[in-house]
Design an enzyme around this catalytic site. Structure first.
Site, PDB file in Angstrom:
ATOM      1  N   HIS A 178       0.817  -1.226   0.000  1.00  0.00           N
ATOM      2  CA  HIS A 178       0.000   0.000   0.000  1.00  0.00           C
ATOM      3  C   HIS A 178       0.846   1.270   0.000  1.00  0.00           C
ATOM      4  O   HIS A 178       0.283   2.367  -0.127  1.00  0.00           O
ATOM      5  CB  HIS A 178      -0.925   0.038   1.211  1.00  0.00           C
ATOM      6  CG  HIS A 178      -1.980  -1.025   1.215  1.00  0.00           C
ATOM      7  ND1 HIS A 178      -2.810  -1.246   0.134  1.00  0.00           N
ATOM      8  CD2 HIS A 178      -2.328  -1.943   2.159  1.00  0.00           C
ATOM      9  CE1 HIS A 178      -3.624  -2.249   0.417  1.00  0.00           C
ATOM     10  NE2 HIS A 178      -3.355  -2.689   1.624  1.00  0.00           N
ATOM     11  N   ASP A 206      -2.581 -10.932  -2.123  1.00  0.00           N
ATOM     12  CA  ASP A 206      -3.187 -10.355  -0.926  1.00  0.00           C
ATOM     13  C   ASP A 206      -4.654 -10.004  -1.227  1.00  0.00           C
ATOM     14  O   ASP A 206      -5.002  -9.673  -2.368  1.00  0.00           O
ATOM     15  CB  ASP A 206      -2.418  -9.095  -0.544  1.00  0.00           C
ATOM     16  CG  ASP A 206      -2.795  -8.529   0.820  1.00  0.00           C
ATOM     17  OD1 ASP A 206      -2.050  -8.739   1.775  1.00  0.00           O
ATOM     18  OD2 ASP A 206      -3.848  -7.864   0.903  1.00  0.00           O
ATOM     19  N   HIS A 252      -6.244  -7.449  -0.461  1.00  0.00           N
ATOM     20  CA  HIS A 252      -6.405  -6.019  -0.743  1.00  0.00           C
ATOM     21  C   HIS A 252      -5.550  -5.634  -1.950  1.00  0.00           C
ATOM     22  O   HIS A 252      -4.449  -6.161  -2.142  1.00  0.00           O
ATOM     23  CB  HIS A 252      -5.986  -5.180   0.472  1.00  0.00           C
ATOM     24  CG  HIS A 252      -6.763  -5.516   1.711  1.00  0.00           C
ATOM     25  ND1 HIS A 252      -6.202  -6.195   2.772  1.00  0.00           N
ATOM     26  CD2 HIS A 252      -8.049  -5.268   2.039  1.00  0.00           C
ATOM     27  CE1 HIS A 252      -7.125  -6.347   3.713  1.00  0.00           C
ATOM     28  NE2 HIS A 252      -8.245  -5.807   3.289  1.00  0.00           N
ATOM     29  N   ASP A 298      -4.462 -12.960   3.618  1.00  0.00           N
ATOM     30  CA  ASP A 298      -5.727 -12.492   4.171  1.00  0.00           C
ATOM     31  C   ASP A 298      -6.926 -12.762   3.261  1.00  0.00           C
ATOM     32  O   ASP A 298      -8.050 -12.390   3.591  1.00  0.00           O
ATOM     33  CB  ASP A 298      -5.659 -11.009   4.538  1.00  0.00           C
ATOM     34  CG  ASP A 298      -4.902 -10.161   3.535  1.00  0.00           C
ATOM     35  OD1 ASP A 298      -4.539 -10.682   2.468  1.00  0.00           O
ATOM     36  OD2 ASP A 298      -4.661  -8.984   3.829  1.00  0.00           O
TER      37      ASP A 298
END
Length: 310
Positions: free
Chosen positions: A126, A163, A165, A247
């Protein structure tokens, strides 16, 4: 050939406070998992510390210097955003987290390891060119990719991200360079709200595959086998960097996908086959998310076992 395993104790010193999901227990869980007798053959390496020059290949120097200045007194915190906070040991942890990817690139390029896994925190995908967010300070995957270019003269490098996200920072750091390729499967809608399927980069070098909340093994595998892996084959990278977040597992508290541990093993094997075809088997994997400790332990174990079978 053996798999190198990079980590550093300084990564525990990134204190995120009570009840924060990205906490030192995540790293302790990974360490314990990789102490199992199955992982004795791993080449256990201490991560080096990334230099300002190495970080500045991914981020503007002004941003690198800004992050390096974030050193609150012991016991104090600097809150960057609602999710991201910095403690006294956070910057040092981030330097070793980024350095692990650099060491991993060197290991596979020098030829004494076929692949490498980096157990690190804080995560990185991120981290924007000039902004910390989403638990991330430096973009570890892009730092590693740019090191592979600067030191080893590689040109075409792919970062793939499973991931749950979207790696907004990785996309923004790579989308303007046609010789870099970024692919992500991620839940949508979900944090950070980026990564739309119509975003393709300057030369079709960005691929986002959106998964609806509740998606399980079949949609996950279909996204990779039907879209991402064929696109990677066409791109033909000289090195494959994996943003390995766990995740998407059905037990994770921060998202709502229903991926199984076996899916991470399957995908790792598929990515290794692709790396054999195009990149002389060179794979560097870096830990990103994963916030249920049992799911993280099982996912990392399955991922690293698959790397070791290469």
């Amino acid at each position: 050939m053996s798999v190198a395993y990079f980590t550093h104790r300084a990564c525990l010193d990134h204190d995120t406070g009570i009840a924060h999901p990205e906490n030192p227990d995540r790293l302790r869980t990974v360490w314990r998992a990789l102490e199992h007798p199955n992982f004795v053959p791993l080449l256990r390496e201490e991560a080096p510390e990334a230099t300002v020059e190495q970080l500045s290949r991914a981020h503007p120097l002004s941003y690198v210097e800004k992050v390096l200045s974030l050193r609150p007194a012991p016991g104090d915190f600097i809150q960057i955003d609602g999710d991201t906070r910095v403690s006294h040991g956070s910057v040092t942890a981030a330097l070793y987290a980024a350095g692990a990817g650099i060491g991993a690139v060197d290991a596979v390029m020098e030829g004494w390891a076929r692949a490498a896994f980096c157990a690190i925190r804080p995560p990185g995908h991120h981290a924007e060119p000039a902004e910390s967010m989403g638990f991330c300070l430096f973009n570890n995957a892009v730092v590693a990719a740019q090191h592979a270019r600067a030191r080893w003269g590689l040109k075409r490098i792919a970062v793939v991200d499973f991931d749950v996200h979207h790696g907004n920072g990785t996309q923004h750091l790579m989308e303007g360079d046609p010789d870099l390729f970024y692919a992500s499967t991620h839940q949508f809608p979900s944090y950070p709200g980026t990564g739309l399927s119509e975003e393709h980069g300057v030369a079709g070098n960005i691929l986002n595959v959106l998964l609806e909340p509740g998606s399980g093994s079949m949609p996950f595998r279909a996204a990779w086998s039907g879209q991402v892996l064929p696109a990677l084959d066409r791109f033909a990278p000289e090195m494959l960097v994996i943003s390995a977040g766990f995740d998407a597992d059905k037990r994770d508290p921060l998202a709502q996908l229903r991926v199984e541990t076996a899916d991470f093993a399957w995908l790792t094997e598929e990515l290794l086959d692709l790396a054999d075809r195009h990149a002389k088997g060179r794979v560097v994997s870096l830990l990103e998310g994963g916030y249920d400790l049992d799911a993280l332990r099982e996912g990392v174990s399955a991922h690293v076992r698959a790397l070791m079978r290469a």
